[in-house]
Design an enzyme around this catalytic site. Sequence first.
Site, PDB file in Angstrom:
ATOM      1  N   SER A 113       0.801  -1.216   0.000  1.00  0.00           N
ATOM      2  CA  SER A 113       0.000   0.000   0.000  1.00  0.00           C
ATOM      3  C   SER A 113       0.840   1.275   0.000  1.00  0.00           C
ATOM      4  CB  SER A 113      -0.947  -0.043   1.197  1.00  0.00           C
ATOM      5  OG  SER A 113      -1.848   1.011   1.113  1.00  0.00           O
ATOM      6  N   ASP A 278      -2.507   6.406  -3.458  1.00  0.00           N
ATOM      7  CA  ASP A 278      -1.357   5.746  -2.839  1.00  0.00           C
ATOM      8  C   ASP A 278      -0.772   4.650  -3.723  1.00  0.00           C
ATOM      9  OD1 ASP A 278      -3.443   3.949  -2.652  1.00  0.00           O
ATOM     10  OD2 ASP A 278      -2.764   3.131  -0.741  1.00  0.00           O
ATOM     11  N   ASP A 280      -1.116   1.406  -4.075  1.00  0.00           N
ATOM     12  CA  ASP A 280      -1.964   0.422  -4.757  1.00  0.00           C
ATOM     13  C   ASP A 280      -3.312   0.992  -5.201  1.00  0.00           C
ATOM     14  OD1 ASP A 280      -2.706   0.662  -2.069  1.00  0.00           O
ATOM     15  OD2 ASP A 280      -3.566  -1.342  -2.023  1.00  0.00           O
ATOM     16  N   ASP A 282      -5.867   2.508  -3.618  1.00  0.00           N
ATOM     17  CA  ASP A 282      -7.141   2.485  -2.891  1.00  0.00           C
ATOM     18  C   ASP A 282      -7.361   3.721  -2.011  1.00  0.00           C
ATOM     19  OD1 ASP A 282      -5.260   1.740  -1.044  1.00  0.00           O
ATOM     20  OD2 ASP A 282      -6.214  -0.153  -0.481  1.00  0.00           O
ATOM     21  N   ARG A 283      -6.287   4.466  -1.716  1.00  0.00           N
ATOM     22  CA  ARG A 283      -6.470   5.675  -0.900  1.00  0.00           C
ATOM     23  C   ARG A 283      -6.598   6.914  -1.780  1.00  0.00           C
ATOM     24  NH1 ARG A 283      -2.782   5.454   4.455  1.00  0.00           N
ATOM     25  NH2 ARG A 283      -3.254   3.318   5.032  1.00  0.00           N
ATOM     26  N   THR A 345     -10.971  -0.451  12.616  1.00  0.00           N
ATOM     27  CA  THR A 345     -10.117  -0.068  11.490  1.00  0.00           C
ATOM     28  C   THR A 345      -9.807  -1.293  10.636  1.00  0.00           C
ATOM     29  OG1 THR A 345      -9.125   1.731  12.716  1.00  0.00           O
ATOM     30  CG2 THR A 345      -7.808   0.813  10.929  1.00  0.00           C
ATOM     31  N   GLU A 365     -10.804   7.406   8.158  1.00  0.00           N
ATOM     32  CA  GLU A 365      -9.961   8.598   8.285  1.00  0.00           C
ATOM     33  C   GLU A 365      -8.633   8.440   7.550  1.00  0.00           C
ATOM     34  OE1 GLU A 365      -6.977   8.064  10.011  1.00  0.00           O
ATOM     35  OE2 GLU A 365      -7.654   6.020  10.382  1.00  0.00           O
ATOM     36  N   ARG A 497      -1.025   5.749  16.974  1.00  0.00           N
ATOM     37  CA  ARG A 497      -1.894   6.746  16.361  1.00  0.00           C
ATOM     38  C   ARG A 497      -2.780   7.362  17.439  1.00  0.00           C
ATOM     39  NH1 ARG A 497      -0.598   5.668  11.256  1.00  0.00           N
ATOM     40  NH2 ARG A 497      -1.045   3.688  10.236  1.00  0.00           N
TER      41      ARG A 497
END
Length: 544
Positions: A113, A278, A280, A282-283, A345, A365, A497
């Site tokens: 990713s 990103d 791959d 997906d973001r 998540t 998020e 995080r």
Amino acid sequence: MNIRTLQTTPFTDQKPGTSGLRKPVTVFQKPNYLENFVQSIFDALESYKGQTLVLGGDGRYYNRTAIQTILKMAAANGFGRVKVGRGGILSTPAASCVIRQSQAFGGIILSASHNPGGPEGDFGIKYNTSNGGPAPEKVTESIYDRSKVIDTYHILEAPDVDLDKLGEFQLGSAVVEVIDPVEPYTQLMESLFDFDRIRELLTSGKFRLCVDSMHAVTGPYAKAIIEERLGAPAGTVLNGIPLEDFGGGHPDPNLVYAHDLVEVLYGTDAPDFGAASDGDGDRNMILGQRFFVTPSDSLAVLTANAHLVPGYRQGIAGVARSMPTSAAVDRVAAQAGIDCYETPTGWKFFGNLLDADKVTLCGEESFGTGSNHVREKDGLWAVLFWLNILAVRSESVEQIVRSHWQTYGRNYYSRHDYEGVDADRASELMARLGQLSPELKGKQYGQYEVDYSDNFSYTDPVDDSVSKNQGIRIGFTDGSRIVFRLSGTGTQGATLRLYVESYEPDSSKHDQDTQEALAPLIAIAEEIAQIRNFTQREAPTVIT
Ligand code: G16
């Protein structure tokens, strides 16, 4: 046909994280490391003989080598057909799309990713089931269990397949089909969005955009869709050539790592719209002219405007967000009278809700947004959704978001990451918080009173499976929250995080700087968790 069964010994560290197994390339290069994990996947599955497997990755270093090994192992283990993207390429959402369209048994996606690539970077592998989504926990658990005892794997002795030539090739008793990685996905996008209207906007001469593919997998997809089909000028897609090491960059679309795009959108003569994706694909990150849309707000805006987009005009069944994601979308759902689900998540937790038609849109998020069109989050889909809304509303990104806040109130939101900290100390911090949290209710911190505090546990409403220990939540009586979690995707030490959120209904107070608005809560987080002490860091590595 020469199928070989080879002896191996287990590795102890093949537990899939938030999204599959991610490790440094050098770990995957250890003899049998990849083979063990792939065989563990196959051993954990049932009744796939003669069926179709989809295979592809984000093109990072080691992608092609791994694909040749997996093809030979899939053939040796009895798959009937393997559909592989040309050049070994499939973005994560495109892989999900192909699994669903071809009614495949499942798919293997190779990516780490947003983690950097190259010989010194990271690699990753995950299994997706027939719905096109990441394997649920019960499957990843059996893969892990198998990896702990594995003693043999099966592989075909055969020459490498030519991955650069479209068409069908025999590999043992399996057929390898090298497919166009872009076209099936493009067709799906065309079925959801008003391409004519978006094309009008992009060719009007009054609207300029810039899309940063960060030298990762979305380059060919963004060029084919945004430049070729939708008519945006050549050069709209920045860093559009995928490179095995992403040009040395960190392919994570946020304000820190997507700096090329940020410079353009915050510079003089900035375009109207900017987006990045990103490694791959997906973001996504969405920017207006000198304006950043938080992923949580983006999900809320897409939900509130879904009726403007052909693929969603018939209505939204419900929405879902991960627990640390801000509650902005909850307010849209409440006004629309639809259900809103809070999941742990990990995109895998949305799968059941989407399959059961309980939700249509979902998001996180961590720069992820998606819908029931596939079972992965989808970066370019989010870009096209925004462009469709912009084409219909003829307002700027900032105007759309500000009017959204006026209607629903503003959820100030930020995430602070402490990357690569000492793993033991990070676990101690979380353990200490776990012990403290039951005692926090009713405690006063400045103007804030703790309303609840717990370690988030999720019961899936579809199959009743329970996922515990998903992060410490501390909620205050005014609706503000702080959340602590350890990342499940990092590969070096631990990443802590901290997620901070406060709600402001008064539109005269919507102009504050986010970090300033959240400063009292950030100080409370430090007071309760002693972050500096446990991480030995004075400040977060990344703030988004
Ligand atoms: C993955 C998961 C997401 C998750 C993100 C961050 O995204 O699919 O659901 O939100 O990691 O997870 P963590 O906070 O555990 O690092 P991606 O884009 O890395 O596949």
